[in-house]
Design an enzyme around this catalytic site. Structure first.
Site, PDB file in Angstrom:
ATOM      1  N   ARG A   7       0.833  -1.197   0.000  1.00  0.00           N
ATOM      2  CA  ARG A   7       0.000   0.000   0.000  1.00  0.00           C
ATOM      3  C   ARG A   7       0.869   1.249   0.000  1.00  0.00           C
ATOM      4  O   ARG A   7       1.602   1.509   0.943  1.00  0.00           O
ATOM      5  CB  ARG A   7      -0.940   0.014   1.213  1.00  0.00           C
ATOM      6  N   SER A  46     -12.473  -2.177  -0.875  1.00  0.00           N
ATOM      7  CA  SER A  46     -12.817  -1.805   0.506  1.00  0.00           C
ATOM      8  C   SER A  46     -14.280  -1.414   0.581  1.00  0.00           C
ATOM      9  O   SER A  46     -14.761  -0.656  -0.266  1.00  0.00           O
ATOM     10  CB  SER A  46     -11.962  -0.617   0.960  1.00  0.00           C
ATOM     11  N   LYS A  74      -5.035   4.656   9.288  1.00  0.00           N
ATOM     12  CA  LYS A  74      -5.771   5.371   8.259  1.00  0.00           C
ATOM     13  C   LYS A  74      -6.572   6.469   8.940  1.00  0.00           C
ATOM     14  O   LYS A  74      -7.556   6.207   9.622  1.00  0.00           O
ATOM     15  CB  LYS A  74      -6.696   4.375   7.539  1.00  0.00           C
TER      16      LYS A  74
END
Length: 202
Positions: free
Chosen positions: A36, A105, A134
């Site tokens: 990521r 997601s 996040k």
């Protein structure tokens, strides 16, 4: 595809350190790795992806690339994972070969059902718990994780703030696995952390 212990990497980690953490985590029981990168340039992302792919191939562990379909194709990754604001799933499906898995997601039942209808291979559901990884992640209302997982027939992976204390509370839900970021990436010993997560989950 084994989604049991799904490692999501953290961008700030230098490549040598990243490869060391990933390798230790795989030895400890990680079954899938998602690279990521949110702020990295395309060329840096590609370079990192190639190194990670090389390592994972040695251990026969699939690589998932976050967001960047072009990078996933360039390194022949096992799959790509997109968010709700990224390229639409239906468009991704047109671009990537059938052999490539596509995850997305979701945080609502509607998003999960839509993902299944549009050809997603799995869904990442979260945030399961409060998370530092996040900043914009909203925690799911109580019971929502289970409701979403039960609403679809494709594998559901829980993500967001999962640690060894709270993993017990979601173990008996209809989930294919758990995605861990900080719990492994920031662990003093990534191998032992992965072993502990696998033990807690299995």
């Amino acid at each position: 595809m084994n989604y049991k212990l799904y490692l999501v990497t953290e961008e700030s980690v230098p490549i040598e350190e990243l490869l060391r953490i990933i390798e230790e985590a795989i030895k400890g029981g990680v079954t899938l790795v998602q690279l990521r990168e949110k702020k990295t340039t395309g060329s840096s992302f590609l370079k990192k992806a190639k190194s990670v792919k090389e390592l994972l191939t040695r251990y026969d562990v699939p690589l998932i690339i976050n967001d960047r379909v072009d990078v996933a194709l360039a390194v022949n990754a096992a799959g790509v994972h997109v968010g709700q604001s990224d390229l639409p799933l239906s468009a991704v499906r047109i671009i990537v070969p059938d052999s490539m898995i596509v995850g997305i997601s979701v945080s609502t039942v509607e998003e999960a059902k839509e993902a299944e209808e549009n050809g997603a291979d799995y869904i990442g559901v979260g945030a399961a718990f409060p998370t530092q990884s996040k900043s914009d992640a909203e925690v799911l209302p109580k019971g929502m994780l289970e409701t979403i997982a039960n609403a679809v027939s494709i594998p559901a992976v829980a993500i967001g703030g999962i640690n060894l204390r709270n993993i017990e509370t979601i173990r008996n839900i209809n989930l294919a696995g758990v995605a861990i970021v900080s719990g492994i990436m920031k662990a003093e010993n990534p191998f032992e952390a992965a072993v502990a997560f696998r033990k807690a989950w299995d």
